[in-house]
Design a protein around this motif. Structure first.
Motif, short mmCIF file in Angstrom:
data_model
loop_
_atom_site.label_atom_id
_atom_site.label_comp_id
_atom_site.label_asym_id
_atom_site.label_seq_id
_atom_site.Cartn_x
_atom_site.Cartn_y
_atom_site.Cartn_z
N UNK A 271 -8.86 -66.99 50.62
CA UNK A 271 -8.99 -68.31 50.01
C UNK A 271 -7.68 -68.66 49.30
N UNK A 272 -7.27 -69.90 49.47
CA UNK A 272 -5.98 -70.31 48.92
C UNK A 272 -5.92 -70.12 47.41
N UNK A 273 -7.04 -70.30 46.70
CA UNK A 273 -7.04 -70.21 45.24
C UNK A 273 -7.44 -68.82 44.73
N UNK A 274 -7.55 -67.84 45.65
CA UNK A 274 -7.99 -66.50 45.23
C UNK A 274 -6.93 -65.42 45.42
N UNK A 275 -5.94 -65.66 46.28
CA UNK A 275 -4.96 -64.60 46.52
C UNK A 275 -3.99 -64.49 45.34
N UNK A 276 -3.39 -63.32 45.21
CA UNK A 276 -2.50 -63.02 44.09
C UNK A 276 -1.08 -62.76 44.59
N UNK A 277 -0.14 -62.68 43.66
CA UNK A 277 1.24 -62.35 44.01
C UNK A 277 1.32 -60.95 44.62
N UNK A 278 0.52 -60.03 44.10
CA UNK A 278 0.50 -58.67 44.64
C UNK A 278 0.01 -58.68 46.09
N UNK A 279 -1.03 -59.46 46.35
CA UNK A 279 -1.53 -59.55 47.72
C UNK A 279 -0.49 -60.20 48.64
N UNK A 280 0.17 -61.24 48.16
CA UNK A 280 1.19 -61.91 48.98
C UNK A 280 2.29 -60.93 49.38
N UNK A 281 2.68 -60.04 48.46
CA UNK A 281 3.70 -59.05 48.78
C UNK A 281 3.20 -58.08 49.84
N UNK A 282 1.93 -57.67 49.73
CA UNK A 282 1.35 -56.79 50.74
C UNK A 282 1.25 -57.50 52.09
N UNK A 283 0.87 -58.77 52.07
CA UNK A 283 0.76 -59.53 53.31
C UNK A 283 2.11 -59.69 53.99
#
Length: 367
Positions: free
Chosen positions: A154-166
């Motif tokens: 969900x666009x409003x649920x992901x975090x900066x940490x997740x973005x780095x993993x992605x």
């Protein structure tokens, strides 16, 4: 043979450098000779459904202690389990390598579990896969499997940490799949056409964190055969699950891996395993296994037409939920995303919509 003089060579190099700097590929503008897909009910050979293991804030990738074991979570990939499998497998491997034990259990034998198991093997681990189902009966076998992260969080649920993993997992998986291109693994490069009413093509947030992998060229009216005013063309990889999963499972066996058919209902069942490292790749099953309430299914339904070997491209509509991937086992028509639907029964209304929508796209192509 046509010869290129030094001046032309320098000009071509400058054009290529400029294209790379803008993130756009210097590819041929014309795409007017594409063969259309023949869409009709008479050519339908099967309709199948699968449940994408979606997690609201994105896939879970972390390690934790479980009664003296290292439990590494690697689940919740949504619509990109095949796409990201090698990338999240690499992140799981890095956690496993930080401890001294070299025996591991992998729970799950879909694309995510197989990639994690193979990477562990390649780094000295003795690996056993425990799974309820094996290919060709996994959820991964139902995937369209075009390489592109999609339906990920969900666009409003992901975090900066997740973005780095992605970003890290996307980059690694993109490179790794390139090494698998060929008949053995059923992986091939294809042009992908996004059909659109707008010239602008803003990258989705889950692509914009690693934009160098998503270069594209916009084709205007007269530069493509579709009825849409604009088409955004890129190149990506198409993975054919029935070929790919069987090949990776074979590699796992050749490398000395073992497979045990077993279902896990609670973490207490996991504790009973002998292996000191456990990688949890149970997908949708993680909801019950670890009590993760963020996990839910997104049902996807696809209809296959008789194969058309001459169709060597893929399409996605940016205005409707429709896509087409041409594979050796048939022309796949899709565009179904039913959130929190658990049934695998065919939705006839969805099938009619997908067929009718794709028929409209391809029947209106310029010949």
């Amino acid at each position: 043979m046509m010869r290129m003089n030094r001046r032309d060579f320098v000009k071509a190099g400058a054009a290529l450098a400029g294209a790379c700097a803008t993130g756009r590929l210097p590819i041929q503008k014309s795409a007017s000779t594409l063969p259309p897909v023949i869409v009709s009910e008479e050519r339908v050979i099967r309709t199948v459904a699968g449940l994408r293991p979606y997690r609201l804030s994105g896939f879970a990738l972390r390690g934790e202690s479980l009664d003296g074991k290292l439990l590494i979570h690697n689940y919740g990939h949504g619509g990109c389990g095949v796409t990201l499998s090698w990338g999240t497998g690499k992140l799981a491997l890095e956690i496993a390598l930080a401890q001294p034990q070299r025996r591991a259990a992998v729970l799950g034998c879909g694309a995510v579990g197989l990639a994690a198991a193979r990477l562990l093997q390649d780094h000295g681990f003795d690996v056993t896969i425990y799974a309820r189902e094996l290919p060709p009966d996994t959820t991964s076998n139902m995937a369209g499997a075009l390489w592109a992260p999609i339906t990920i969080a969900e666009r409003d649920r992901h975090t900066a940490e997740f973005d780095a993993q992605l970003a890290a997992s996307s980059r690694f998986a993109y490179r790794y799949f390139q090494l698998l291109v060929g008949d053995r693994y059923g992986v091939s490069w294809v042009p992908l056409f996004f059909l659109d009413t707008k010239r602008e093509f803003p990258l989705p947030w889950f692509w914009s964190i690693a934009p160098e992998m998503y270069r594209y060229e916009t084709l205007g009216p007269g530069e493509h055969p579709f009825s849409s005013p604009f088409v955004h063309r890129t190149y990506t990889m198409l993975i054919e699950p029935s070929i790919y999963l069987a090949a990776v499972l074979s590699d796992f066996h050749v490398a000395g891996g073992k497979v045990v058919i077993r279902e896990f209902h609670t973490l207490g069942d996991v504790v009973q395993l002998d292996e000191p490292v456990v990688v949890n790749c149970t997908g949708l099953g993680a909801k019950a296994l670890v009590g993760d309430e963020e996990v839910l299914p997104i049902k996807g339904q696809t209809t296959f037409l008789l194969p058309q070997p001459e169709v060597k491209y893929a399409t996605v509509s940016n205005t409707e939920d429709l896509y087409m991937f041409s594979r050796r086992d048939g022309v796949l028509l899709g565009g179904s995303h039913e959130k929190n639907v658990w049934t695998l029964e065919s939705n006839e209304a969805e099938e009619r919509r997908i067929i009718a929508g794709n028929r409209k796209i391809f029947s209106s192509m310029n010949s």
